[in-house]
Design an enzyme around this catalytic site. Structure first.
Site, PDB file in Angstrom:
ATOM      1  N   LYS A  81       0.910  -1.254  -0.028  1.00 10.71           N
ATOM      2  CA  LYS A  81       0.036  -0.121   0.110  1.00 10.71           C
ATOM      3  C   LYS A  81       0.990   1.131  -0.077  1.00 10.71           C
ATOM      4  O   LYS A  81       0.669   1.915  -1.039  1.00 10.71           O
ATOM      5  CB  LYS A  81      -1.086  -0.032   1.146  1.00 10.71           C
ATOM      6  CG  LYS A  81      -2.010  -1.068   1.275  1.00 10.71           C
ATOM      7  CD  LYS A  81      -2.842  -0.982   2.577  1.00 10.71           C
ATOM      8  CE  LYS A  81      -2.065  -1.122   3.786  1.00 10.71           C
ATOM      9  NZ  LYS A  81      -1.364  -2.499   4.166  1.00 10.71           N
ATOM     10  N   THR A  82       1.954   1.293   1.028  1.00 12.96           N
ATOM     11  CA  THR A  82       2.689   2.495   0.948  1.00 12.96           C
ATOM     12  C   THR A  82       3.462   2.670  -0.390  1.00 12.96           C
ATOM     13  O   THR A  82       3.746   3.726  -0.734  1.00 12.96           O
ATOM     14  CB  THR A  82       3.877   2.396   2.249  1.00 12.96           C
ATOM     15  OG1 THR A  82       2.703   2.170   3.604  1.00 12.96           O
ATOM     16  CG2 THR A  82       4.481   3.700   2.546  1.00 12.96           C
ATOM     17  N   ASP A 117      -1.482   7.805   4.106  1.00  8.22           N
ATOM     18  CA  ASP A 117      -1.237   6.406   4.311  1.00  8.22           C
ATOM     19  C   ASP A 117      -1.817   6.008   5.913  1.00  8.22           C
ATOM     20  O   ASP A 117      -2.486   7.109   6.603  1.00  8.22           O
ATOM     21  CB  ASP A 117       0.064   6.524   4.437  1.00  8.22           C
ATOM     22  CG  ASP A 117       0.646   5.146   4.424  1.00  8.22           C
ATOM     23  OD1 ASP A 117      -0.242   4.132   4.274  1.00  8.22           O
ATOM     24  OD2 ASP A 117       1.882   4.800   4.056  1.00  8.22           O
ATOM     25  N   GLU A 118      -2.222   4.978   5.893  1.00  9.75           N
ATOM     26  CA  GLU A 118      -2.654   4.431   7.287  1.00  9.75           C
ATOM     27  C   GLU A 118      -4.158   5.029   7.821  1.00  9.75           C
ATOM     28  O   GLU A 118      -4.304   5.433   8.763  1.00  9.75           O
ATOM     29  CB  GLU A 118      -1.650   4.676   8.630  1.00  9.75           C
ATOM     30  CG  GLU A 118      -0.420   4.444   8.336  1.00  9.75           C
ATOM     31  CD  GLU A 118      -0.049   2.836   8.535  1.00  9.75           C
ATOM     32  OE1 GLU A 118      -0.906   2.145   8.984  1.00  9.75           O
ATOM     33  OE2 GLU A 118       1.112   2.397   8.500  1.00  9.75           O
ATOM     34  N   GLN A 142      -5.367  -3.332  10.819  1.00  9.30           N
ATOM     35  CA  GLN A 142      -4.355  -2.623  11.464  1.00  9.30           C
ATOM     36  C   GLN A 142      -4.909  -1.399  12.387  1.00  9.30           C
ATOM     37  O   GLN A 142      -3.940  -0.529  12.466  1.00  9.30           O
ATOM     38  CB  GLN A 142      -3.148  -2.406  10.723  1.00  9.30           C
ATOM     39  CG  GLN A 142      -2.569  -3.487   9.852  1.00  9.30           C
ATOM     40  CD  GLN A 142      -1.131  -3.097   9.114  1.00  9.30           C
ATOM     41  OE1 GLN A 142      -0.513  -2.696   9.536  1.00  9.30           O
ATOM     42  NE2 GLN A 142      -1.487  -3.344   7.786  1.00  9.30           N
ATOM     43  N   ARG A 155       5.473  -7.104  11.088  1.00  9.69           N
ATOM     44  CA  ARG A 155       6.528  -6.265  10.740  1.00  9.69           C
ATOM     45  C   ARG A 155       7.747  -7.274  10.223  1.00  9.69           C
ATOM     46  O   ARG A 155       8.694  -6.692   9.688  1.00  9.69           O
ATOM     47  CB  ARG A 155       6.940  -5.687  11.947  1.00  9.69           C
ATOM     48  CG  ARG A 155       6.148  -4.629  12.624  1.00  9.69           C
ATOM     49  CD  ARG A 155       5.473  -3.644  11.495  1.00  9.69           C
ATOM     50  NE  ARG A 155       4.086  -4.208  10.936  1.00  9.69           N
ATOM     51  CZ  ARG A 155       3.559  -3.677   9.980  1.00  9.69           C
ATOM     52  NH1 ARG A 155       4.269  -2.787   9.055  1.00  9.69           N
ATOM     53  NH2 ARG A 155       2.537  -4.110   9.547  1.00  9.69           N
TER      54      ARG A 155
HETATM   55  P1  ATP Z   1       1.659  -2.157   5.811  1.00 11.21           P
HETATM   56  O1  ATP Z   1       0.210  -2.644   6.057  1.00 11.21           O
HETATM   57  O2  ATP Z   1       2.564  -2.585   7.023  1.00 11.21           O
HETATM   58  O3  ATP Z   1       1.847  -0.661   5.961  1.00 11.21           O
HETATM   59  P2  ATP Z   1       2.162  -2.020   3.219  1.00 11.21           P
HETATM   60  O4  ATP Z   1       0.995  -2.527   2.676  1.00 11.21           O
HETATM   61  O5  ATP Z   1       2.017  -0.505   3.118  1.00 11.21           O
HETATM   62  O6  ATP Z   1       2.472  -2.555   4.199  1.00 11.21           O
HETATM   63  P3  ATP Z   1       4.740  -1.732   1.797  1.00 11.21           P
HETATM   64  O7  ATP Z   1       5.502  -1.172   2.982  1.00 11.21           O
HETATM   65  O8  ATP Z   1       4.170  -0.775   0.912  1.00 11.21           O
HETATM   66  O9  ATP Z   1       3.524  -2.435   2.412  1.00 11.21           O
HETATM   67  O10 ATP Z   1       5.306  -3.038   1.143  1.00 11.21           O
HETATM   68  C1  ATP Z   1       5.711  -4.358   1.916  1.00 11.21           C
HETATM   69  C2  ATP Z   1       7.102  -4.707   1.219  1.00 11.21           C
HETATM   70  O11 ATP Z   1       6.977  -5.301   0.192  1.00 11.21           O
HETATM   71  C3  ATP Z   1       8.190  -3.588   0.822  1.00 11.21           C
HETATM   72  O12 ATP Z   1       9.416  -4.092   1.169  1.00 11.21           O
HETATM   73  C4  ATP Z   1       8.004  -3.392  -0.457  1.00 11.21           C
HETATM   74  O13 ATP Z   1       8.798  -2.770  -0.997  1.00 11.21           O
HETATM   75  C5  ATP Z   1       7.768  -4.731  -1.077  1.00 11.21           C
HETATM   76  N1  ATP Z   1       6.685  -4.501  -2.167  1.00 11.21           N
HETATM   77  C6  ATP Z   1       5.591  -4.025  -2.326  1.00 11.21           C
HETATM   78  N2  ATP Z   1       4.839  -4.034  -3.405  1.00 11.21           N
HETATM   79  C7  ATP Z   1       5.712  -4.918  -4.385  1.00 11.21           C
HETATM   80  C8  ATP Z   1       5.839  -5.412  -5.490  1.00 11.21           C
HETATM   81  N3  ATP Z   1       4.833  -5.258  -6.427  1.00 11.21           N
HETATM   82  N4  ATP Z   1       7.106  -6.292  -5.938  1.00 11.21           N
HETATM   83  C9  ATP Z   1       8.005  -6.778  -5.220  1.00 11.21           C
HETATM   84  N5  ATP Z   1       7.974  -6.166  -3.627  1.00 11.21           N
HETATM   85  C10 ATP Z   1       6.936  -5.156  -3.308  1.00 11.21           C
HETATM   86 MG    MG Z   2       2.249   0.904   4.815  1.00  9.17          MG
END
Ligand code: ATP
Ligand code: MG
Length: 726
Positions: free
Chosen positions: A35-36, A219-220, A250, A607
């Site tokens: 997402k981020t 975000d969040e 979350q 995490r």
């Molecule tokens: P959270 O809910 O914990 O905030 P998130 O959904 O924001 O998590 P991110 O932090 O954006 O997730 O991504 C999680 C991990 O996966 C990071 O290391 C990111 O670089 C990697 N990632 C995200 N999308 C891809 C993708 N399409 N291909 C490979 N790696 C990815």
């Molecule tokens: Mg995130």
């Protein structure tokens, strides 16, 4: 759409979200699903592919660490500094607006942001003025209720009926508001509420920002409270381009007014909203992900998402049971040390805990092993006493009427201004409705004080005046340097002995570095020339969690509460203090908030990328007393097949090894020959029943600590204790 460095690293679902035409967009997805990443790529896609100017974009998140990471990822992708782009926490962006529109927001020239500790002091003072006994209503509770009101947008004059009925509270709230306004104090809740009111009530300001910010990103989103949500809503009204990402599983700030409904109601509030879902997790091994899924499945009231990964199965999850919190810390630091020896970097190891106070045991072990570490949140660098003292001097230089600062340092380091003198000054201030500074002046002028006290006070005030005039001429870091020396703070700690004093001196020196790097940051943001650098720095210190004695870029072990770990990821995570009462937290259990605690556990587990350790202790000092602990229910919610059968380090001794009262071999027994072990229940003639929670020493000197259900914890010498196992 042509493949570019912005779209290539995304999967199909992410790409669709990132390149969706501007409009209301909600990305709803589980932990680690990118997402981020999608939000960051959306910003860069807008700039690079849509020709949006960076200063037309505002992106908000929750922690300073997350905001910093977001900015640096954007700049990395763009290959240049994102000048003019507003990225930050809700609080820091609000502060920025309030500074730019101070008058419109009705704030005095040198308003200052106060942190939670200072807020509590102000609440206490307010209650003193109103002569309301702290026993009638605890100040902490008042502060908490004031914050809740502000989070919901309620001022003292427009409280909901139910709150008004509680006359005492609404009186305190009204007086507190008045006091803060007079003294120019802005607490965290006020920061957001003021910003919202500024936008809502001032048409010029509102329209300016509505047209300026063509794109709003959050975000969040699941953790926005009412006011944060409304701010985003107001800002996005003209262009209707809002990109919100979040995960209902979350949501961990319900206790601070966060409203998951903001996310659930997104489609209703923004008509024509598009919702995207991401389901692939890229962060964690499948064992870790399965553990997280198993935990969160126990919650009801979820939107329900399925997360999968095609990553490796990964190592087993490890559970460690320590005999005490020291043992738990010893184990974790031992693991980290051997990982570092194998070449792993320190910053990939995160120690997470439910309560900030837990950091101490780990900090001690880390210090004694000479392993660099950073503590986020909680024991903030800027909350350390010695730092707060230095900051108080600086604050007074900017604002003589800052009573909290005056109180703090008028006799720190001690300069002969005793309680008697201060009582006279305080009394005068209360009677005249004046600040302590003004009252001091008055007291000196009217010879209300002894000649000696008057002389010391005068000297103190002259010193502050000198700091103030120097603040116009000196660089920020030179000023800080001067202040910590001239005030006597540095010398004071140099005269102390021991490790604690050493770290205080280091911290004070670190403050000079912090001032320096803040100035550089300000120059880069184009803020250098105008306005007063010092007062901006002071507000920054109230907002910035800061890191202990090391730069965040340094390679150091990461310590933080589960709440501040949100959004972050680490190769190895140690989730510590997995015990009933601690996690899930006692308060949450009794208030029926178990589901929020479980979400917190889900946040913690997710995490971890490769290794996950779940640690608990059999006994722990809580509120200054050792108490036996029961393993957290969350441990039993993780499927056994995901957990390593046995830890590959020897378990702590179960039996207490000394000849005992029964004298049978090397094991303590009671008089009838039953072995006494840690954790077993025993009876004592005088104290009744209790559990053995610790043991130390050998032979005749051997003693055990027993937690008696009636009498509390007691150390008893085995040879004389007359214990009976039950
Ligand atoms: P959270 O809910 O914990 O905030 P998130 O959904 O924001 O998590 P991110 O932090 O954006 O997730 O991504 C999680 C991990 O996966 C990071 O290391 C990111 O670089 C990697 N990632 C995200 N999308 C891809 C993708 N399409 N291909 C490979 N790696 C990815
Ligand atoms: Mg995130």
């Amino acid at each position: 759409m042509e493949e570019s460095h912005i779209l290539r690293p995304l999967n199909d679902a992410q790409r669709k979200a990132v390149t969706a035409p501007p409009g209301p967009i909600l990305v709803l997805a589980g932990a680690g699903s990118g997402k981020t990443r999608a939000l960051v790529h959306r910003i860069t896609w807008l700039v690079e592919s849509m020709g949006v100017r960076p200063w037309s974009i505002i992106a908000m998140t929750f922690t300073n660490k997350a905001a910093k990471e977001m900015r640096s990822r954007v700049e990395e992708l763009l290959g240049m500094p994102a000048t003019g782009l507003w990225i930050g926490t809700f609080h820091s962006l609000g502060l920025r607006m309030l500074r730019l529109h101070r008058e419109e927001a009705g704030l005095p020239e040198e308003f200052e942001v106060i942190d939670t500790a200072d807020q509590l002091r102000q609440v206490k003072k307010t209650m003193e003025v109103l002569r309301i006994d702290e026993k009638a209503i605890p100040p902490r509770q008042v502060a908490w209720r004031i914050n809740s009101c502000k989070d919901e947008g309620h001022r003292a004059h427009n409280l909901p009926e139910a709150v008004v009925r509680d006359g005492v509270f609404s009186d305190i709230y009204r007086e507190y508001e008045k006091r803060c306004q007079q003294l120019g104090l802005v607490d965290f809740g006020e920061l957001l509420l003021r910003t919202y009111e500024l936008l809502k009530n001032n048409q010029t300001v509102r329209e300016h920002y509505q047209s300026k910010f063509e794109h709003v990103l959050i975000d969040e989103f699941q953790d926005t409270n009412q006011i944060q949500f409304l701010c985003g809503h107001l800002l996005s009204q003209a262009h209707q381009s809002i990109f919100a990402v979040g995960d209902d599983d979350q949501s961990i700030y319900g206790w601070r007014g966060a409203r998951v409904e903001n996310m659930l109601g997104f489609e209703r509030i923004y008509s024509g909203a598009t919702v995207f879902r991401l389901e692939q997790n890229y962060r964690s091994s499948s064992r870790i992900l399965n553990a997280a899924n198993a935990i969160i499945h126990r919650n009801s009231g979820r939107l329900g998402k399925d997360l999968w990964t095609d990553g490796p199965e990964g190592d087993m999850i490890r559970v460690y049971c320590g005999s005490s919190e020291t043992d738990e810390a010893r184990f974790v630091i031992g693991r980290i040390e051997s990982a570092i020896e194998k070449g792993e970097s320190r910053r990939e190891h995160a120690i997470l805990y439910r309560s900030n106070a837990q950091s101490r045991a780990f900090e001690e072990q880390l210090l004694s092993h000479n392993i660099p570490y950073a503590v986020y949140g909680g024991m903030r660098f800027f909350e350390r006493a010695e730092i707060k003292n230095a900051i108080a001097y600086l604050r007074l230089a900017v604002n003589r009427d800052s009573d909290p600062s005056f109180d703090r340092v008028v006799n720190m380091p001690p300069r002969g201004i005793g309680d008697r003198t201060l009582d006279i000054v305080r009394d005068l201030a209360a009677r005249q409705g004046a600040s302590l500074w003004q009252a001091s002046r008055l007291a000196i002028e009217t010879s209300a004080l002894s000649a000696r006290a008057s002389g010391s006070l005068k000297q103190f005030m002259e010193m502050i005046e000198e700091f103030s005039s120097l603040s116009n001429d000196l660089n920020l870091d030179d000023l800080v340097d001067h202040v910590i020396k001239k005030s006597g703070l540095l010398a004071y700690h140099q005269n102390e002995r021991g490790e604690a004093a050493l770290s205080r001196i280091q911290n004070l020196k670190e403050l000079i570095t912090a001032a320096k790097s803040y100035s550089i940051g300000q120059l880069e943001e184009g803020f250098g020339e105008n306005g007063n650098n010092l007062s901006r720095f002071l507000s920054h210190t109230a907002l910035e969690p800061g890191e202990r004695g090391s730069e965040s870029s340094d390679d150091c072990v990461q310590l933080m509460s589960l709440h501040s770990a949100k959004g972050l990821e680490f190769q190895t995570v140690y989730l510590c203090g997995m015990e009933e009462g601690l996690f899930p937290h006692q308060l949450s259990v009794s208030e029926g908030n178990l589901e929020e605690e479980r979400r917190l556990c889900y946040v913690g587990i997710t995490r971890a990328m490769r290794n996950l350790y779940l640690c608990h202790a059999r006994s722990r000092y809580l509120y200054g007393r050792p108490a036996p602990c029961v393993p957290s229910r969350f441990l039993s919610e993780i499927p056994r097949e995901l957990v390593a059968a046995e830890m590959d380090i020897p378990p702590p001794p179960q039996q207490i090894e000394v000849p005992g009262i029964g004298g049978s071999g090397s094991v303590w027994t009671d008089s009838t020959g039953n072995a006494l072990e840690l954790g077993c229940t025993v009876h004592h003639d005088k104290f009744g029943e209790g559990t053995i929670i610790q043991a130390e020493g050998r032979g005749d000197a051997a003693r055990v600590q027993i937690h008696f259900s009636q009498a509390g914890p007691k150390w008893l010498v085995c040879a004389y204790a007359r214990l009976r196992r039950v």
